[in-house]
Design a protein around this motif. Sequence first.
Motif, short mmCIF file in Angstrom:
data_model
loop_
_atom_site.label_atom_id
_atom_site.label_comp_id
_atom_site.label_asym_id
_atom_site.label_seq_id
_atom_site.Cartn_x
_atom_site.Cartn_y
_atom_site.Cartn_z
N ILE A 135 -7.25 -2.20 9.12
CA ILE A 135 -6.50 -0.87 8.24
C ILE A 135 -7.91 -0.84 8.15
CG2 ILE A 135 -5.36 -1.44 5.65
CD1 ILE A 135 -3.97 -4.18 6.38
N LEU A 160 -0.43 6.38 6.52
CA LEU A 160 -2.10 6.95 5.84
C LEU A 160 -1.75 8.51 6.22
CD1 LEU A 160 -4.10 4.02 5.57
CD2 LEU A 160 -2.77 4.91 3.56
N THR A 162 -5.27 1.23 -1.53
CA THR A 162 -5.08 0.05 -0.07
C THR A 162 -6.16 -0.91 -0.44
OG1 THR A 162 -4.99 1.96 0.87
CG2 THR A 162 -6.12 -0.01 1.96
N ILE A 169 0.59 -0.88 -0.33
CA ILE A 169 0.27 0.12 0.31
C ILE A 169 0.71 1.20 -0.23
CG2 ILE A 169 -1.60 1.26 1.22
CD1 ILE A 169 -3.03 -0.94 2.13
N LEU A 185 -7.79 3.63 6.74
CA LEU A 185 -8.52 4.00 6.08
C LEU A 185 -9.69 5.08 5.93
CD1 LEU A 185 -7.73 3.88 2.56
CD2 LEU A 185 -9.67 2.85 2.51
N SER A 213 1.58 4.06 -3.40
CA SER A 213 0.96 5.36 -2.63
C SER A 213 2.25 6.48 -3.30
CB SER A 213 0.61 5.18 -1.77
OG SER A 213 -0.67 4.06 -0.79
#
Lengths: 747, 747
Positions: free
Chosen positions: B643, B593, B181, B93, B647, B97
């Motif tokens: 997770i 994130l 994700t 992820i 997010l 990203s």
Amino acid sequence: MDFSSFITSLVTSFVIFVILMLLFTWLSRKPSNSVIYYSNRILKGLEPWEGSRTRNPFAWIKEALSSSEADIISLSGVDTAVYFVFLSTALGILVFSGVLLLPLLLPVAATDNNVIAHSHATSNNTFNDLDKLSMGNVKISIKGAWKLELHFCRVRDSISPAKSPRLWAFLVGTYWVSFVTMYLLWKAYHHVSDLRAAALNAAELKPEQYAIIVRDIPAVPQGKTRKEQIDSYFRTIHPETFYRSMVVTDNKQVNKIYEELEGYKKKLAHAEAVFEASKTASKPEGTRPTNKTGFLGLVGEKVDTITYCNEKIDELVPKLESEQKITIREKQQGSALVFFNSRVAAASAAQTLHARMLDTWTLTEAAEPRQIIWENLPIKFYARHMRQDIVYAIVVLTIFFYMIPIGFISGLTTLANLMRILPFLKPVLKIVVVRTVLEAYLPQIALIIFLALLPMFLMLLTKFEGISTESHAVRGTSGKYFYFTVLNVFIGVTVGGTLFTSFKTVQKEPKSVVSMLGKGLPANATFFITFVALKFFVGYGLELSRLIPLVIFHLKNKYLCKTEAEIKEAWAPGDLGYATRVPNDMLIITIVLCYSIIAPIIIPFGVAYFGLGWLILRNQALKVYVPSYESYGRMWPHMHTRIVAALVIYQITMLGYFGAKKFVYAAFLVPLPILAIIFAYICSKKFYRSFSHDALEVLVQDEAKETPDLASIFRAFIPPCLKSEKFDAADQFEDAVSHVSKSESSV
Amino acid sequence: MDFSSFITSLVTSFVIFVILMLLFTWLSRKPSNSVIYYSNRILKGLEPWEGSRTRNPFAWIKEALSSSEADIISLSGVDTAVYFVFLSTALGILVFSGVLLLPLLLPVAATDNNVIAHSHATSNNTFNDLDKLSMGNVKISIKGAWKLELHFCRVRDSISPAKSPRLWAFLVGTYWVSFVTMYLLWKAYHHVSDLRAAALNAAELKPEQYAIIVRDIPAVPQGKTRKEQIDSYFRTIHPETFYRSMVVTDNKQVNKIYEELEGYKKKLAHAEAVFEASKTASKPEGTRPTNKTGFLGLVGEKVDTITYCNEKIDELVPKLESEQKITIREKQQGSALVFFNSRVAAASAAQTLHARMLDTWTLTEAAEPRQIIWENLPIKFYARHMRQDIVYAIVVLTIFFYMIPIGFISGLTTLANLMRILPFLKPVLKIVVVRTVLEAYLPQIALIIFLALLPMFLMLLTKFEGISTESHAVRGTSGKYFYFTVLNVFIGVTVGGTLFTSFKTVQKEPKSVVSMLGKGLPANATFFITFVALKFFVGYGLELSRLIPLVIFHLKNKYLCKTEAEIKEAWAPGDLGYATRVPNDMLIITIVLCYSIIAPIIIPFGVAYFGLGWLILRNQALKVYVPSYESYGRMWPHMHTRIVAALVIYQITMLGYFGAKKFVYAAFLVPLPILAIIFAYICSKKFYRSFSHDALEVLVQDEAKETPDLASIFRAFIPPCLKSEKFDAADQFEDAVSHVSKSESSV
């Protein structure tokens, strides 16, 4: 609504009820009407009534009262028995509540002399304030309402002083109602659970207990048929107990042909009967009936009906047979029924996770063949979930935007408006009696007609969700309808216009709904009392007298029906219609509970509603209605939860009401809704799963007594349009579908 | 924190990491340390390392990278493999990203020249404003932060203009991160599901697959023993597949005696070893060790240890035997293990509703004997639910009121405060290096130590809930710890003091938390970058070098351990400790994130965390840790959901952040959290149940190959304290417990 129209309303209702009762007594004694008043008994092959025909006109009351739960189960099934448990629980709640509340609250309020003057002074203001909260036409004029006020207006206003010790009595009353409700619900849940267990445990053969519904079957692997795929899957996992499978097919085409064929058969029988009847003494050869083949029999070529129908039938029979074969072979869907050789095995399989991916091989316990919604079975997992979401969205929109037409209609139906819009009615409306009656009834009638529009729409929506059984669809519809009635009728009428005009306030402070409810309730007490009275006097009066079905039957019988089958169809009684009946009862419970403290005088009306309902429906269940499915009481958890919901609404309303009275000990009510929610949670933990699934310990007893006739179980699930008329029908179907050698499937 | 202390922090972390790496390289080559660095291999009976000892010092990296998932499963089990799926998913992820965000966002922000001046002007204000939002000591001084600003401060401030088209790049970035994700999580869920299915399907005998746990057994009926009650219940329902049952007993007493006995046995072995060692050449008869019998061996009569222990053992052995018999016969509880003769039968039974009342005969699939928490099994249904509620209440209180000590500690640990409170440290603190290091680390260290206090408390609480298996308890603890870290560390640090000072604002307008988060985040970017760097450099450095276990082992080995068993105990490596490891990783994901758009420079740090973590833990899993249970990947849904939760937090934060920037198109972010929640819902619908239950299609394959040795399966579940030392141990137990004749239970 002033006091006189309130009394008028009650009296008129009662008069209508008495007339309907007399009509019933008179009509039901005529033998020609017995198919309407005793349809269930006739269909069960019993005599319409026991004893002589000239019996006591009130014998039905004695019979209803003396009938046992076992009678109900044997004549109308477990679902009906559960419905009576519901009625008697509701009745019990209201009777026990009334026993304490009426002697406690009325004197407490009535003797509080020092506030009468005050109450007079304020209540006018209050009513002016509350005017906008109620439906435009529902007003309580204080002038003529002396007596009434003694009962409920005063009860409301006498508790104005912020710390009046008398308010404690009302608080105790709230607790009493809550505990009575929970205690009776708890007992009822136990009782219904016993009923369900006994029914499931019964030795008689129920095909649905040996089958499971399989949905979301993945794509057929290369080189296998759908049938082989399903058989090998279940045979691997259940080598000992798997019997066979039946793939669900797309029956749209074959069903169309089948219905066409059946239609012509009926038409032929009808034409033959007409032809027989035309052979009078004067014209012994008779007149052969004719019809036109075009649209609705109005245009097109004129033909001899008997010959025409015979030709059509001869043409359709082979067409049906070939379509049946095509359907069975080529129109298989990704869904099936799988049969097991024991009840425990089927229930185990239905409850167990089979596939690793939950969007494949979804299993559920099968329902009776007659209530399976075949066309919904092949709908895929995600499609079902999406449909559900869409339906919920539509329902929410419907619930909230029906407010607008309700407001419109209730604005329209005030007399002043009526006269303005329909001026030609003016002379009629000026007659005092008509005026009073209309004033008393118009809003209620508008509401009732309005509510009658919705259920069909909700049922359509619910079936669109992809639900697999009729009984589940009824529960779904009932749930949606309940939310609709409570939100729109109860809260909508109470909080009324303010909800929309002050929508922004509500958005900012959701708490204000509670206080609005608390303030808005008292003003609408008379409206709801008349509403309840109308429901039970007129509603149950019509129910018992069955005037409408009677008239329709006699009209059909005279002008349309020629054959036995047609006559039987004309008086088919239908079932109790839980989808609308239950939410309506729920609405009454909600209303009566919410007013039980504010205007305890409503309690006797509630008791009358459920008492009369119990009595009349008992008669109807025993003698008239024929249930269209049997779900062994699966409706109960649904009813239970909604009674608890009504209780919570009641408790929150009381909180708002006491809050509005600035009673500082209102905080003592806070534990009540919490307790009620815990109660609902415990009940669902303790009982619910045994309603959504069959418990093995219930299925196992008396098992092993005898091996059931598995072939007949299998045959029971073959849809009528796929049943061939030949003797070997089922076998043919089996051979075509199954490919399983007999030796394998023998148990 | 000014720029120099930020760089100091990074450099120091890196230096510590390099030192720890060198130490590891040097220490792990010494044969005497191999039990610390290769414990898992040694316990599995493998050579500590393959090839010669003087191999490449970085060989472990090659080995870790080249190891396959199958290696991990065979050496450390499915749970460990699933943890690596988690690590690589997180890594994926962040890498994906970063691939888009770094080239996209940094230039976009850096080239936005026309706002630099503006940014300077405002950012000072901003920081003064934001000061109160961050922990007291975490400040970014703009003066020295030129370079840093290029990377993230500017990114933040350059997007001030309300409609800058450049903001679109950030919006696209947010979408990209969300979709990456979800895509990787979807793939990972499939993969983990495959891993779990393969493990469950494997042919090797797993006793837990043949057993189910039965709780809440109702009171024993008159004239029956508990054992008979259970046997007859299950034999009636499962006549073909029921094997036998094992009633859970209250082992407290017998366990106490058993442990006492084991203690004396160890002591005896130790004393004998000491005695042998004392037989030197100069004193061949040796010195018999002695001890005092009183408290902690400090007071009381002095006795010869060997004789004393032998006496005690002779005394305890018959006591244990008689207690075992009493326990088995008289201390039976309302809970049992029931064994079936096939995996499918056991799984079916565990998933099926047996009793009508759900608070009786609660069934669950059994777990491995070593992870069953026996003393929790007899806890009753309602007691379990009540305990759960109590625990949740305590956890919520803990989460919210730990804020107070956190604030207190972070206030205390500013240098100024330290000097005031502990004035004798003043001279030390005035040294520039010490000062800089302390300034850089103090708050982070305070936080880390703080977080280390909690898990044990949470584990205790979780076990108190009445959970039946160790793995479930770990999952429960991990979940609670996750909420704690996210709420307290992330949101707590970001929103900081304001949450409490303006508590009333929050109460009134819950939306303001989102905007606070949006405003508070930028100020804390450096704090969290150092936090992540500290975690991976120092944390993983310590992890790899295993300095603490090494020192403890050598100390114990030198001064305490005399026997082989004692030495083995001294180096027992323990397991990976998911209860704290997973929530910590989750915290890092959440942080990275949330900052991925605001300060994309954090992404490489996140990549380093998960990359380094993957590498080092791969080594540890292969060579060091020994899992203490196997739950076949049941941790995964838990990780997955969290997770997704991270997010959603990220998406909502971005919404708040764009909102704070007054970017009108921020509304385009609204669909993202909704999408993420739908994604979580679909995943749970599709996969979850096959993690909480075993799917039959997985269990059935390869079944029927051979009948398992049911007696040995049964024996595997006998707790050690009830195993007698005699050869016929299990049989004796069986006879005492079962009363089932062999003929009945043979399959």
